[in-house]
Design a protein around this motif. Structure first.
Motif, short mmCIF file in Angstrom:
data_model
loop_
_atom_site.label_atom_id
_atom_site.label_comp_id
_atom_site.label_asym_id
_atom_site.label_seq_id
_atom_site.Cartn_x
_atom_site.Cartn_y
_atom_site.Cartn_z
N GLN A 100 8.21 -4.05 12.17
CA GLN A 100 7.82 -5.33 12.78
C GLN A 100 7.91 -6.42 11.70
O GLN A 100 8.97 -6.97 11.50
CB GLN A 100 6.45 -5.22 13.44
CG GLN A 100 6.56 -4.43 14.75
CD GLN A 100 5.28 -4.38 15.54
OE1 GLN A 100 4.47 -5.30 15.52
NE2 GLN A 100 5.07 -3.30 16.27
N CYS A 101 6.85 -6.66 10.95
CA CYS A 101 6.99 -7.67 9.88
C CYS A 101 7.87 -7.14 8.76
O CYS A 101 8.47 -7.90 8.02
CB CYS A 101 5.63 -8.11 9.35
SG CYS A 101 4.90 -6.99 8.14
N GLY A 102 7.88 -5.82 8.59
CA GLY A 102 8.77 -5.20 7.60
C GLY A 102 8.19 -5.06 6.21
O GLY A 102 8.83 -4.49 5.34
N PHE A 103 6.98 -5.59 6.00
CA PHE A 103 6.45 -5.57 4.63
C PHE A 103 6.19 -4.15 4.13
O PHE A 103 6.42 -3.82 2.97
CB PHE A 103 5.17 -6.41 4.52
CG PHE A 103 4.81 -6.73 3.11
CD1 PHE A 103 5.43 -7.77 2.43
CD2 PHE A 103 3.87 -5.97 2.43
CE1 PHE A 103 5.14 -8.05 1.11
CE2 PHE A 103 3.55 -6.25 1.11
CZ PHE A 103 4.19 -7.29 0.45
N CYS A 104 5.74 -3.29 5.03
CA CYS A 104 5.43 -1.91 4.62
C CYS A 104 6.68 -1.04 4.58
O CYS A 104 6.65 0.08 4.06
CB CYS A 104 4.44 -1.28 5.60
SG CYS A 104 5.17 -0.93 7.23
N CYS A 136 0.31 0.36 7.42
CA CYS A 136 1.09 -0.59 8.23
C CYS A 136 0.11 -1.34 9.12
O CYS A 136 -0.66 -0.73 9.85
CB CYS A 136 2.11 0.16 9.09
SG CYS A 136 2.99 -0.95 10.21
N ARG A 137 0.16 -2.66 9.06
CA ARG A 137 -0.77 -3.46 9.85
C ARG A 137 -0.20 -3.82 11.22
O ARG A 137 -0.87 -4.44 12.03
CB ARG A 137 -1.11 -4.76 9.11
CG ARG A 137 -1.88 -4.52 7.85
CD ARG A 137 -2.41 -5.82 7.27
NE ARG A 137 -3.12 -5.58 6.03
CZ ARG A 137 -4.37 -5.18 5.96
NH1 ARG A 137 -5.05 -4.96 7.06
NH2 ARG A 137 -4.96 -5.01 4.79
N CYS A 138 1.07 -3.48 11.46
CA CYS A 138 1.72 -3.97 12.68
C CYS A 138 1.97 -2.91 13.76
O CYS A 138 1.75 -3.17 14.93
CB CYS A 138 3.07 -4.58 12.36
SG CYS A 138 3.03 -5.85 11.09
N THR A 139 2.47 -1.76 13.37
CA THR A 139 3.10 -0.88 14.36
C THR A 139 2.16 0.11 15.04
O THR A 139 2.53 0.70 16.05
CB THR A 139 4.21 -0.03 13.70
OG1 THR A 139 3.60 0.83 12.74
CG2 THR A 139 5.26 -0.90 13.02
S1 FES Z 1 5.68 -3.49 9.98
FE1 FES Z 1 4.24 -4.99 9.31
S2 FES Z 1 2.96 -3.91 7.94
FE2 FES Z 1 4.24 -2.38 8.79
#
Ligand code: FES
Ligand code: FES
Length: 158
Positions: A100-104, A136-139
């Motif tokens: 999602q955001c891709g940071f992780c 991961c904060r998103c998925t």
């Molecule tokens: S995709 Fe956003 S923190 Fe994992």
């Protein structure tokens, strides 16, 4: 500041560099080698965003000094794709919608690479256990687990 000269192999390329004794491996990769795929998250060993492989083992590069990596073989997310072709894990993450955001993602991919090297056909439970150091904060993690199973089914890890 005290410096030392280290020799490392990063993604198959040999480097000899003089570094400050307090420089972390993460700083070395990002600032000296400009490999910015490896992310700086918490900087204290909690999030896994900075995960790279050192001699095949996943490590939090924010907690390791560059001088401690002297003589090691390091593998970062930049080393996954070969000649413009994505690694099966990268393909699977895209296909399963695990980004999602891709940071992780870079850290997840490197932990997942180590996991598949250890367990070529992992169960969902093994995946959750081995990846517990990667936040991961998103998925919600389900799609990441699905992606790793998908990559294992592609059966062309390496
Ligand atoms: S995709 Fe956003 S923190 Fe994992
Ligand atoms: S930045 Fe290294 S574990 Fe969070």
């Amino acid at each position: 500041m005290k410096t030392l000269t280290i020799q490392v192999t990063v993604n198959g390329e040999a480097f000899c560099k003089t570094v400050g004794v307090n420089m972390t491996l993460l700083e070395f990769l990002r600032e000296e080698l400009h490999l910015t795929g490896t992310k700086l998250g918490c900087n204290e060993g909690e999030c896994g965003a900075c995960t790279v492989l050192v001699d095949g083992k996943p490590v939090n590069s924010c907690l390791m000094l560059a001088v401690e990596a002297d003589g090691a073989e390091i593998f970062t997310v930049e080393g996954l794709a070969k000649d413009g072709t994505l690694h099966p894990l990268q393909e699977a993450f895209i296909e399963a919608g695990a980004v999602q955001c891709g940071f992780c993602t870079p850290g997840m991919l490197m932990s997942a690479k180590a996991l598949l090297d250890k367990y070529p056909k992992p169960t969902a439970q093994q995946i959750r256990k081995e990846l517990e150091g990667n936040i991961c904060r998103c998925t919600g993690y389900d799609r990441i687990v699905k992606a790793i199973i998908l990559a294992s089914e592609m059966n062309k890890e390496g």
